[in-house]
Design an enzyme around this catalytic site. Structure first.
Site: not given
Length: 444
Positions: A268, A319
């Site tokens: 991220h 994810d």
């Protein structure tokens, strides 16, 4: 030996026409360009190397589409979603984990991913007690990888605390938590779990700076020689909490505390200052971007333009597996940059199209992060993605139309074995049936 003929293929040095690949023992034994197909060759349109999926929580595929209601009177955000996730996945057993992961892995292969980095933290029994085999859930993941054929980079997660400064874990985290001794046993058991997979990679994943202390982080980095992945700077609250604890922002703190380099993947890294962005780019680490999940959770948008201008490396991952599609991850990465800059073709390199720029960068960065970079070259593992025939898809346009228009994956070979035909995995029907059975058992 088998031979595949492609009208065009993306080789390490660019596009080639009339490409014939001879496969043997799961690898590319011979590569010819500028040739016509021979009798008996399988014929296809466009060949690409398989794309790495550098960040996945396979078990979260169970809840895809089930968190689209407002979760609280004051609004819905990552933290309220996390509490729902804890409740939904709290009862998953190893057999159910295998069924859920297999479904996710099938969809990854159908979408153009051929290796997955499984950021694996669902370790213990529902009440928090360890299994007799500490890697029981990792064994389930390895079994799902073997069944579906996807290449696996397993990243066992160390998770010890609920917040910065060593705060005690919450009840909802009981399935995740280890101390260092327990994690060392888990890591060794995970190594055994991967033994049946010929090209598996074992790494390590401190969950986040809020879940490990500085002392634990230092000890963990020395436990394995493979990749090191960590969630970081995903949420504004996380940044504020880190600053209150340490006087530094998360990426700033990590770069100062650890020798962050090419074996690291910072997942991220959404909220960085200009200085953090430049320092991360200079480190040689990979930014692990998950645009679909980051959009779904309202995380924010990564500073990709400045990061790439500074020479930064990135890969993409699915994810939370709310939607699994390699092309869509790349498309949303570009579209997010367009929205904040109000421009078009923002991430395209000067000498190639947007689609090719995105694909090649994610191929290199994802491969670095997972310890294996697919390539169409002699001697490489035959991880190949064939795009469906497209009369307008010559050269870079094939990637542009796959990512930004209605292009689709037609075939996928993993280690020389054809797993996807006509866009459908050969085991989809059986895997989907078991997934639905597990979902009904867990969700009713």
């Amino acid at each position: 030996m088998a031979a595949l003929h492609f009208s065009q293929a993306l080789l390490p040095d660019g596009w080639a026409q009339g490409v014939r690949l001879t496969l043997a023992d799961g690898r590319i034994a011979k590569l010819e360009t500028g040739v016509e197909p021979a009798a008996g060759d399988e014929r296809h349109a466009t060949a690409l190397p398989g794309l790495p999926n550098l960040h996945s929580h396979a078990f979260q595929r169970l809840m895809a589409g089930l968190a689209e209601r407002r979760l609280g009177p004051d609004g819905d955000d990552f933290w309220s979603w996390r509490e729902l996730m804890y409740r939904i996945v709290g009862e998953i057993a190893p057999q159910q984990m295998a069924a859920i992961a297999a479904m996710a892995f099938v969809e990854m292969l159908e979408g153009g991913f051929t290796r997955v980095g499984e950021f694996h933290y669902l370790h213990h029994q529902p009440d928090g007690r360890p299994f007799d085999d500490p890697a029981e859930m990792a064994v389930a993941l390895a079994g799902a990888a073997a069944e579906t054929g996807i290449a696996l980079t397993l990243l066992p997660v160390f998770y010890a605390h609920s917040g910065f400064g060593g705060q005690p874990p919450q009840p909802g985290q009981r399935r995740f938590v280890n101390d260092l001794d327990g994690f060392a046993r888990l890591l060794e058991a995970s190594r055994r779990a991967l033994a049946p997979l010929p090209d598996a990679v074992l790494g390590i994943a401190p969950h986040s700076l809020r879940a490990v202390t500085p002392e634990e982080l230092a000890a963990l980095v020395g436990m394995a020689a493979g990749p090191v992945h960590i969630h970081i700077a995903e949420q504004v609250k996380e940044v504020a909490d880190c600053f209150a604890w340490s006087g530094a922002r998360p990426v700033e703190w990590l770069l100062g505390a650890q020798d962050v380099g090419e074996r690291w993947c910072l997942v991220h890294a959404t909220h960085m200052t200009d200085a953090e962005t430049a320092r991360l780019a200079a480190s040689g680490a990979v930014a692990g971007l998950c645009p679909v999940t980051e959009a779904n959770l309202g995380d924010g948008i990564f500073p990709a333009v400045d990061y790439l201008a500074a020479g930064g490396r990135f890969g993409v991952g699915s994810d939370s597996n709310v939607r699994i599609d390699a092309g869509e991850e790349l498309r949303l990465l570009e579209y997010g940059q367009r929205l904040i800059r109000r421009q078009r073709t923002v991430l395209a390199a000067a000498d190639r199209s947007n689609g090719r720029s995105l694909f090649e960068a994610a191929l290199a960065g994802g491969g670095q992060a997972l310890g294996d970079t697919p390539a169409l070259k002699v001697g490489a593992v035959a991880d190949i993605v064939a795009l469906a025939a497209d009369p307008l898809g010559a050269g870079d346009a094939a990637l542009d139309r796959w990512i930004f228009a209605n292009g689709r994956v037609d075939g996928v070979w993993r280690a020389g074995r054809r797993l996807v035909s006509g866009g459908r995995h050969i085991a989809r029907a059986a895997v989907e049936r078991r997934f639905h059975q597990a979902a009904m058992q867990l969700l009713g």
